[in-house]
Scaffold this motif. Sequence first.
Motif, short mmCIF file in Angstrom:
data_model
loop_
_atom_site.label_atom_id
_atom_site.label_comp_id
_atom_site.label_asym_id
_atom_site.label_seq_id
_atom_site.Cartn_x
_atom_site.Cartn_y
_atom_site.Cartn_z
N SER A 472 0.84 -1.19 0.00
CA SER A 472 0.00 0.00 0.00
C SER A 472 0.87 1.24 0.00
N VAL A 473 0.39 2.30 -0.63
CA VAL A 473 1.16 3.55 -0.63
C VAL A 473 0.25 4.68 -0.18
N ALA A 474 0.87 5.70 0.43
CA ALA A 474 0.13 6.88 0.85
C ALA A 474 0.99 8.09 0.53
N VAL A 475 0.40 9.08 -0.11
CA VAL A 475 1.14 10.31 -0.43
C VAL A 475 0.94 11.28 0.73
N CYS A 476 2.04 11.82 1.24
CA CYS A 476 1.97 12.57 2.50
C CYS A 476 2.04 14.07 2.31
N SER A 477 2.06 14.58 1.10
CA SER A 477 2.04 16.03 0.95
C SER A 477 1.25 16.39 -0.30
N GLY A 478 0.83 17.67 -0.37
CA GLY A 478 0.09 18.15 -1.54
C GLY A 478 -1.41 18.02 -1.38
N THR A 479 -2.13 18.51 -2.40
CA THR A 479 -3.58 18.45 -2.38
C THR A 479 -4.03 17.34 -3.33
N THR A 480 -5.33 17.04 -3.28
CA THR A 480 -5.82 15.96 -4.15
C THR A 480 -5.70 16.36 -5.62
N ASN A 481 -5.56 17.69 -5.88
CA ASN A 481 -5.44 18.14 -7.28
C ASN A 481 -4.00 18.20 -7.76
N SER A 482 -3.04 18.23 -6.82
CA SER A 482 -1.65 18.40 -7.27
C SER A 482 -1.14 17.09 -7.89
N ALA A 483 -0.10 17.23 -8.73
CA ALA A 483 0.45 16.05 -9.41
C ALA A 483 1.02 15.10 -8.37
N SER A 484 0.66 13.83 -8.48
CA SER A 484 1.13 12.85 -7.49
C SER A 484 2.21 11.99 -8.11
N PRO A 485 3.07 11.41 -7.26
CA PRO A 485 4.02 10.44 -7.81
C PRO A 485 3.26 9.24 -8.36
N ARG A 486 3.92 8.47 -9.22
CA ARG A 486 3.31 7.22 -9.70
C ARG A 486 4.09 6.05 -9.12
N PHE A 487 3.36 5.02 -8.73
CA PHE A 487 3.99 3.85 -8.10
C PHE A 487 3.73 2.63 -8.97
N PHE A 488 4.79 1.86 -9.20
CA PHE A 488 4.67 0.64 -10.00
C PHE A 488 5.22 -0.52 -9.19
N VAL A 489 4.58 -1.66 -9.32
CA VAL A 489 5.03 -2.82 -8.57
C VAL A 489 5.20 -4.00 -9.54
N THR A 490 6.22 -4.81 -9.27
CA THR A 490 6.37 -6.03 -10.04
C THR A 490 6.62 -7.19 -9.09
N ILE A 540 5.33 3.61 2.04
CA ILE A 540 4.99 2.34 1.40
C ILE A 540 4.86 1.31 2.52
N GLY A 541 3.76 0.60 2.54
CA GLY A 541 3.55 -0.41 3.58
C GLY A 541 3.44 -1.80 2.95
N VAL A 542 3.94 -2.79 3.65
CA VAL A 542 3.84 -4.17 3.16
C VAL A 542 3.17 -5.00 4.25
N SER A 543 2.12 -5.72 3.86
CA SER A 543 1.43 -6.50 4.88
C SER A 543 0.99 -7.83 4.29
N ASN A 544 0.92 -8.85 5.16
CA ASN A 544 0.39 -10.11 4.62
C ASN A 544 -1.09 -10.27 4.98
N GLY A 545 -1.72 -9.17 5.41
CA GLY A 545 -3.17 -9.18 5.63
C GLY A 545 -3.80 -8.11 4.76
N VAL A 546 -4.65 -7.28 5.39
CA VAL A 546 -5.25 -6.18 4.62
C VAL A 546 -4.19 -5.10 4.42
N PRO A 547 -4.37 -4.23 3.40
CA PRO A 547 -3.35 -3.18 3.19
C PRO A 547 -3.18 -2.32 4.43
N ILE A 548 -1.94 -1.91 4.70
CA ILE A 548 -1.67 -1.10 5.89
C ILE A 548 -2.32 0.27 5.75
N HIS A 549 -2.25 0.85 4.53
CA HIS A 549 -2.88 2.15 4.31
C HIS A 549 -4.26 1.91 3.72
N GLU A 550 -5.29 2.46 4.34
CA GLU A 550 -6.65 2.19 3.87
C GLU A 550 -7.57 3.33 4.27
#
Length: 877
Positions: A472-490, A540-550
């Motif tokens: 799970s990822v959480a963006v910690c700065s900016g507004t909902t309208n500002s450009a956000s980073p992009r996260f990719f997972v493999t 960035i959170g890693v969990s083997n249950g539900v996502p840490i950020h929700e």
Amino acid sequence: MVYVLSANAGSSSLKISLYDTTQPPHLILTSSLSNITAPPAKFTFQRVDSAVQNEELSNVHDHASAFAHFLECLTKEAKIDSETVVAVCHRVVHGGDYTDPVLINDEAFHHIEKLSDLAPLHNGAALAVIKTCLTQLPHAKSIAFFDTAFHRSIPAYISSYAIDQKIAKQRGLKKYGFHGLSYSSILRAVSHFLQKPPTSLNMIVLHLGSGASVCCIRQGHSLDTSMGLTPLDGLPGATRSGAIDPSLIFHYTNKAGRISHNKDNAVHLHVTQAEQILNSQSGWKAIAGTTDFGDIIRRRTKDSAAQLAFDLLTDRILNFVGSYHLKLGGQVDALVFSGGIGERSQELRAFIGQKVECLGFTRVDQAKNENVDEKTEVVVDISASPGPKAVLVCRTDEQLEMAQHVTNLISMLGDKRLLSFMRLPTALVLLLNAALTSAQARTALAVGFVQPGHTPNPPFFTIPSATRLAISVAVCSGTTNSASPRFFVTNSSSTASPGSGGGENVFEIVLDHGHGSWTGVFPEGGVVGVEDAGDTRFEIGVSNGVPIHEVISTPPLFGDSTASQALLFSPPFSAPNQQDPTYPKYILPPGNLSAAIPPSNPINFTVIVSPTSNSLTSMQQTACMLKTQNSTGVVAKEGLWMRDSSGWRMEWLFTGLTAKTNYTVYAIESGYKVAGPIFFTTKSPSFSCPLVSQVPYCPSVGYATPLPPPPNPLVSYDGSSLPESISGPLISSLTNFTTSLTTFACGRDLYSPLVSCADCQRAYRTWLCTISFPRCADQDTSPSSAALLLSQPPNARNSAFPAGSNYTQLLPCLETCTATDRACPNFLGFRCPSPRFNAAESYGVGYVDSGADGVHGHGTPGMWSDNFGNVWCNSGQ
Ligand SMILES: Nc1ncnc2c1ncn2[C@@H]1O[C@H](COP(=O)(O)OP(=O)(O)O)[C@@H](O)[C@H]1O
Ligand SMILES: CC(=O)OP(=O)(O)O
Ligand SMILES: [Mg+2]
């Protein structure tokens, strides 16, 4: 199958482990050579699935000959082709300013060689093993890992010596610290054991082997350690003196002492000889004539020299534990014993454990301490009881620590690519070096933890292998309208750098209001790549249950407000443990219900209250963003309360708010999950009714009632401060009702498929409490319908409430009455007035159910309050 070999050249031992290249690596076999300093050397060789082979080897007397003997056993005994060893990890004690592992080439070899003077018992031994590898395993890559690297976090004021700083800089004279691979292995293991992220751990770790040191770890980083420029400083060792007054060197022999006063004779002073004496002819070998501390323990009661060696070492250990405890401000999660002595000597652990009890460390349990050898776990807790300052034993594993880095790299490059690298010319080996260094620089994510921060360089995070993980990822700065980073997972081992360019099994974690998550399988681990992050902070959170950020779908709950206070509740988190009584024990709860026992480990919630004008709703709706916003007001009361059947909630009473102001509320669960927003309005300054909550016999009451101000220093009323004139009649009505109800054969015959007598009792309780605790309304902010407001006095329904004060009462919602009518057996005769005739005289009608009778109220049909906490009728909550 290909393998990774790890070689750990200690001062008295050589420890070798062979692993496969899975992630995490599996141990295939181990070998060790001990007693190098006290021949004959003891050699062991053991495949994990077979018995240990022990030999005393008279022809093996140093690390190089020991390693050559091991290679022979590898091919002859274990039948492993040495060509299948693709990489060899070497523990190199002194790395100077090298902070990352390096692939051995000419330059690295000479760098390590130059530093040999600063680790005379170690670097030479490691180089001897490296040399043997280069000749006997020419196809394998040798990689050096440095003990000093872990201590790069030691601040300059601790690592500097009080000498000429120009010379210190020129010659690199400072505290480097050692046993770093051991400390990072211990940090990883204890973090897993205590289920705390490494970055929140404070520990004092004792690595007690032939070389012994202590490390003060603050928030997962080395703050201080007992060894210094060389491994000679600090604690005494098998053959090392440990810290001494530096002048002792000049007074050790008569000659030297005399020379120190006579410049002309100074040519006879052999400083290197002094260094040799302090490194190789001191320590407990000099005091008690043995380098085996086990022997000292066995002899000490009969042999004063052995007793002196024991007392001296334990005394110096206590010096460091005391001072590091102070440096950590007493905030220590654990004292950890490790190394050959720390892991095996129960006597030393018992002695130190008893001495440190005065610092608040948990008492060492005699049986647990004596049984450590029988346990196979990496970390063994020897504390007598659970406590904040645990005493642990950790089986440190420097070899595994190194192998893990390499297998991680292999899993990213793929075995085949590493093998093909091996056949490439030296120029391309540098490429592997670069790949290795950048792989080391990749931040490793751990299951159950959250990685905070900016984009690292390179912007990749490695994910451990597991059957199923939620990233799970959480963006910690900016507004909902500002450009956000992009996260990719493999989760594909053939993609090392996932990003917008695509690739095999590359998935984008799509963000919504700053949150995003991806759940999948990671049999070979994985990588998270971040793009366009700039200066944006994220987690960035890693969990083997539900996502840490929700986002939690159930919002927090607003009770009521006054001009300056608000009563707020978290979402429910623990279902009520109430079972309806069954026949033949059909006993209903008593009228004077006592408060239920709260859950012993409630979920940790933080509440954020902010004037709506601060526009928190336009910011990223993540916990890490919202937590940076100051919460308004003061939490005057905080506790657990079960107000309704949805379960336990946190309850907060806020004071210090501004009258007639709109507020926004969020509740943050366990630091990462967000509930909300909800909104409420404070009442006008003239509003004078105090809040009432936490009344055991009326658990759902949590609103402002027409009572005088609560007695000082209380800021609101609860069950214990309410006058007897209110509670007395209420409890007696409830008791009488309960008695009548139990005369009905509630449980024996099926009374109704929908409701039970317990439901009837609960509904009656709610109705009675609603009637007994009038709810005050704010004339200014309440709906315009005067029909809902009954000016008081003189019409107070409950005569226990003082007459004469100036307030406006909300009529009870008619539905609170009809709910009781519906739930209770007919014979009790509980009836509510009809909406068609007289109900509107004493009830708020038409606000919850719009009503089959076609009665429409002035609020929103189906609701008894609006989004800003304005209430149309008193539902009893
Ligand atoms: N049962 C025991 N009790 C106390 N000390 C022991 C015991 N067994 C081994 N030791 C000590 O452990 C030391 C070896 O520790 P270790 O960490 O393996 O050494 P190194 O410093 O060479 O890496 C030896 O000096 C030995 O004195
Ligand atoms: C740095 C050091 O003293 O290492 P060891 O204990 O392995 O000899
Ligand atoms: Mg060691």
